[in-house]
Write a protein that holds these residues in place. Structure first.
Motif, mmCIF file in Angstrom:
data_model
loop_
_atom_site.group_PDB
_atom_site.id
_atom_site.type_symbol
_atom_site.label_atom_id
_atom_site.label_comp_id
_atom_site.label_asym_id
_atom_site.label_seq_id
_atom_site.Cartn_x
_atom_site.Cartn_y
_atom_site.Cartn_z
ATOM 1 N N THR A 170 0.837 -1.208 0.000
ATOM 2 C CA THR A 170 0.000 0.000 0.000
ATOM 3 C C THR A 170 0.868 1.253 0.000
ATOM 4 O O THR A 170 0.580 2.225 -0.711
ATOM 5 N N LEU A 171 1.941 1.224 0.782
ATOM 6 C CA LEU A 171 2.843 2.374 0.845
ATOM 7 C C LEU A 171 3.490 2.647 -0.507
ATOM 8 O O LEU A 171 3.589 3.803 -0.935
ATOM 9 N N ARG A 172 3.898 1.583 -1.197
ATOM 10 C CA ARG A 172 4.563 1.788 -2.479
ATOM 11 C C ARG A 172 3.612 2.386 -3.514
ATOM 12 O O ARG A 172 4.034 3.112 -4.412
ATOM 13 N N PHE A 173 2.316 2.087 -3.379
ATOM 14 C CA PHE A 173 1.327 2.687 -4.272
ATOM 15 C C PHE A 173 1.343 4.204 -4.134
ATOM 16 O O PHE A 173 1.342 4.935 -5.140
ATOM 17 N N TRP A 174 1.383 4.696 -2.904
ATOM 18 C CA TRP A 174 1.359 6.140 -2.679
ATOM 19 C C TRP A 174 2.689 6.779 -3.059
ATOM 20 O O TRP A 174 2.723 7.906 -3.557
ATOM 21 N N VAL A 175 3.788 6.068 -2.853
ATOM 22 C CA VAL A 175 5.092 6.588 -3.295
ATOM 23 C C VAL A 175 5.105 6.757 -4.807
ATOM 24 O O VAL A 175 5.546 7.781 -5.340
ATOM 25 N N MET A 176 4.590 5.755 -5.522
ATOM 26 C CA MET A 176 4.549 5.839 -6.974
ATOM 27 C C MET A 176 3.568 6.908 -7.437
ATOM 28 O O MET A 176 3.807 7.584 -8.459
ATOM 29 N N ALA A 177 2.473 7.083 -6.700
ATOM 30 C CA ALA A 177 1.511 8.125 -7.057
ATOM 31 C C ALA A 177 2.164 9.505 -6.978
ATOM 32 O O ALA A 177 1.971 10.352 -7.860
ATOM 33 N N VAL A 178 2.946 9.740 -5.918
ATOM 34 C CA VAL A 178 3.666 11.012 -5.786
ATOM 35 C C VAL A 178 4.667 11.159 -6.926
ATOM 36 O O VAL A 178 4.832 12.243 -7.496
ATOM 37 N N ALA A 179 5.341 10.061 -7.271
ATOM 38 C CA ALA A 179 6.320 10.091 -8.368
ATOM 39 C C ALA A 179 5.658 10.490 -9.680
ATOM 40 O O ALA A 179 6.216 11.283 -10.452
ATOM 41 N N VAL A 180 4.470 9.957 -9.954
ATOM 42 C CA VAL A 180 3.769 10.283 -11.198
ATOM 43 C C VAL A 180 3.365 11.759 -11.212
ATOM 44 O O VAL A 180 3.523 12.446 -12.226
#
Length: 208
Positions: A170-180
């Protein structure tokens, strides 16, 4: 004429010209290592269908080494006058190659949506081409936002490469969302800078 050497008479001594950097230097070697890690990463990532946690961990190690060398080669080149034409061309290619390989592998394995890979790759390739397009008018420097984008991309992709527990997934989803989000925003800012550089160019400047 007094016969006194110019240096002794208080005139400044001529500056010693820097010798051009050798092709085989530590910065270029690190860049080439990063290029060589790309096929190795792909093989490790796709081994056993991409589902083996051990091989995914090896792939993550290769990706992490590539990201770390990216931090050092540019700094070494600038700090020790190791900048070469080869490095100027190979360094951004190596950066895009390892990130692109990781994104494409993750999407091919259905771990990451293809639209995320498409947005990031379109931005990275497009901005690189745009930098070359305006380079005769000026250099578009890397912004803080761009550096933050690179950090979030690296961390996010690295987390997707590793097999993680549910809460870390779940955390990596939000990290990638910020990256996008940072990828899109910084891309728009670079486009704005490119337009400003083009408009500031002298009207009679010939096109190349």
């Amino acid at each position: 004429m007094s016969g006194v050497p110019a240096s002794a008479a208080g005139s400044p001594a001529p500056a010693t010209a820097r010798r051009p950097a050798r092709l085989w230097n530590i910065a270029n070697i690190l860049t080439m290592l990063r290029l060589c890690l790309v096929p190795a990463f792909v093989l490790l990532m796709l081994h056993s269908g991409g589902d083996d946690p051990a091989w995914r961990s090896f792939a993550w190690a290769a990706f992490a080494i590539a990201m770390i060398t990216d931090l050092f080669d540019g700094h070494l080149a600038r700090s020790y006058n190791l900048v070469t034409d080869f490095g100027k061309i190979a360094d951004p290619i190596a950066d895009k190659a390892i990130m692109g390989a990781a994104l494409i592998c993750l999407s091919a394995l259905q771990d990451l949506p293809w639209w995320v890979t498409g947005v990031i790759l379109f931005r990275e390739i497009g901005i690189t081409l745009m930098r070359f397009w305006v380079i005769r008018h000026g250099v578009i420097p890397a912004s803080r936002g761009g550096k933050l984008k690179t950090l979030f991309q690296g961390v996010g992709v690295g987390m997707y490469i590793l097999p993680l527990t549910d809460w870390l997934a779940t955390l990596r989803f939000w990290v990638m969302a910020v990256a996008v989000v940072l990828t899109v925003l910084t891309g728009l800012d670079y486009i704005r800078q490119a337009v400003v550089l083009r408009r500031a160019a002298p009207a009679g400047e010939p096109e190349r």
